[in-house]
Design a protein around this motif. Structure first.
Motif, short mmCIF file in Angstrom:
data_model
loop_
_atom_site.label_atom_id
_atom_site.label_comp_id
_atom_site.label_asym_id
_atom_site.label_seq_id
_atom_site.Cartn_x
_atom_site.Cartn_y
_atom_site.Cartn_z
N LEU A 174 -5.73 -3.94 5.72
CA LEU A 174 -5.09 -4.69 4.68
C LEU A 174 -4.48 -3.76 3.40
N LEU A 175 -3.21 -3.92 3.15
CA LEU A 175 -2.43 -3.29 2.03
C LEU A 175 -2.42 -4.16 0.84
N GLU A 176 -3.03 -5.32 0.79
CA GLU A 176 -3.39 -6.31 -0.33
C GLU A 176 -4.34 -7.18 0.13
N ARG A 177 -4.62 -7.89 -1.08
CA ARG A 177 -5.80 -9.17 -0.83
C ARG A 177 -5.02 -10.25 0.13
N ILE A 178 -5.48 -10.52 1.01
CA ILE A 178 -4.87 -11.73 1.81
C ILE A 178 -5.84 -12.91 1.97
N GLY A 179 -5.83 -13.83 1.01
CA GLY A 179 -6.60 -15.13 1.01
C GLY A 179 -7.99 -15.04 1.43
N GLY A 203 -9.25 -10.95 3.39
CA GLY A 203 -9.96 -9.60 3.06
C GLY A 203 -9.28 -9.30 1.82
N THR A 204 -9.68 -7.90 1.25
CA THR A 204 -9.09 -7.27 0.11
C THR A 204 -8.32 -5.91 0.65
N LEU A 205 -7.84 -5.22 -0.20
CA LEU A 205 -7.05 -4.21 -0.13
C LEU A 205 -7.98 -2.97 0.62
N GLY A 206 -7.65 -2.46 1.73
CA GLY A 206 -8.33 -1.49 2.32
C GLY A 206 -9.46 -1.75 3.36
N GLU A 207 -9.72 -3.14 3.55
CA GLU A 207 -10.53 -3.65 4.35
C GLU A 207 -10.00 -3.61 5.77
N THR A 208 -10.77 -3.46 6.82
CA THR A 208 -9.92 -3.72 8.29
C THR A 208 -10.75 -4.50 8.73
N GLY A 249 4.78 -6.22 5.57
CA GLY A 249 4.11 -4.99 4.84
C GLY A 249 2.95 -5.04 4.24
N LYS A 250 2.14 -6.06 4.56
CA LYS A 250 1.08 -6.64 4.11
C LYS A 250 -0.25 -5.89 4.80
N ALA A 251 0.07 -5.28 5.94
CA ALA A 251 -1.05 -4.64 6.77
C ALA A 251 -0.36 -3.75 7.61
N LEU A 252 -1.26 -2.67 8.06
CA LEU A 252 -0.99 -1.87 9.23
C LEU A 252 -2.05 -1.96 10.29
N ARG A 253 -1.48 -1.55 11.37
CA ARG A 253 -2.57 -1.43 12.72
C ARG A 253 -3.46 -0.61 12.40
N ALA A 254 -4.67 -0.92 13.03
CA ALA A 254 -5.74 -0.13 12.64
C ALA A 254 -6.12 0.99 13.82
N THR A 255 -5.18 2.32 13.60
CA THR A 255 -5.43 3.28 14.17
C THR A 255 -5.87 4.45 13.07
N LYS A 256 -6.24 5.35 14.03
CA LYS A 256 -6.55 6.72 12.99
C LYS A 256 -5.68 7.18 12.03
N GLU A 257 -4.39 7.25 12.70
CA GLU A 257 -3.07 7.64 11.93
C GLU A 257 -3.01 6.74 10.95
N ASN A 258 -2.97 5.89 10.98
CA ASN A 258 -2.68 4.56 9.87
C ASN A 258 -4.01 4.70 8.94
N GLN A 259 -5.06 4.78 9.31
CA GLN A 259 -5.97 4.86 8.36
C GLN A 259 -6.00 6.24 7.45
N ALA A 261 -4.17 5.27 -3.72
CA ALA A 261 -4.09 5.01 -5.36
C ALA A 261 -2.69 4.57 -5.42
N ASN A 262 -1.64 4.76 -4.92
CA ASN A 262 -0.34 4.16 -5.12
C ASN A 262 -0.60 2.50 -4.81
N LEU A 263 -1.12 2.29 -3.57
CA LEU A 263 -1.33 0.78 -3.28
C LEU A 263 -2.08 0.07 -4.35
#
Length: 187
Positions: free
Chosen positions: A5-10, A13-18, A34-44, A52-54
């Motif tokens: 998650l790139l932001e809190r979603i109801g 979860g919150t920012l940074g949680e998988t 743009g609220k999330a990324l697929r959970a891969t090693k590259e995206n992590q 910090a920017n997020l």
């Protein structure tokens, strides 16, 4: 599907949680918005570099939402609509109508921010929740009436449809008595 998650979603979860979410929710909403990324090693790794920017962007959005809340929270709006004597609207007040009402008052809100389960179909005073940010919510009051005078009476707590309901009942009972051939004064 697991996403970061790139932001809190109801409730998710919150920012940074998988978190694990349904595939359709991820593909159709979280990823395109743009609220999330697929959970891969590259995206992590990418998330860790940009964390910090997020966080700064999220804090900026939250403070902007809090400023909007100050001007919006606990405001009351009068909506004049046509309605039957019983208080049933000849139409409804939906999220898009609320957005238009707020736009006329100078507030910029989207339909997705209006938290309304079903369109309003009756006269009266209704509390509406506006979700400005996952952590910031405002409440507005819609006074839906047939006229400005009626809206003022509703604001004082009067039931503007009570007399109409009594009149309707008297007419219905009267028509039944007339059909039976009884005189109203016999009762």
């Amino acid at each position: 599907m697991k996403v970061i998650l790139l932001e809190r979603i109801g409730k998710h979860g919150t920012l940074g949680e998988t978190v694990k979410v349904r595939d359709g929710f991820a593909r159709n909403y979280l990823l395109p918005q743009g609220k999330a990324l697929r959970a891969t090693k590259e995206n992590q790794a990418r998330f860790d570099r940009e964390r910090a920017n997020l966080e700064a962007r999220n804090a900026e959005r939250k403070s902007s939402a809090e400023q909007i809340k100050v001007g919006l929270d606990q405001r009351s709006f009068v909506v004049v609509r046509q309605a039957a004597e019983t208080g049933q609207l000849y139409g409804s007040v939906a999220a898009r109508d609320i957005v238009d009402i707020l736009a006329a008052a100078g507030e910029t809100i989207t339909r997705s921010q209006v938290n309304i389960n079903a369109p309003i179909k009756n006269l009266g005073v209704h509390e509406i929740e506006i979700v400005l940010h996952a952590d910031v919510r405002a409440t507005i009051t819609l006074n839906i009436a047939r006229s400005e005078d009626e809206a003022q009476r509703q604001a004082k707590g009067e039931d503007v449809t009570a007399g109409a309901r009594e009149d309707t009942f008297v007419r219905e009972v009267g028509s039944v008595l007339d059909d039976e051939g009884m005189d109203r004064e016999e009762l």
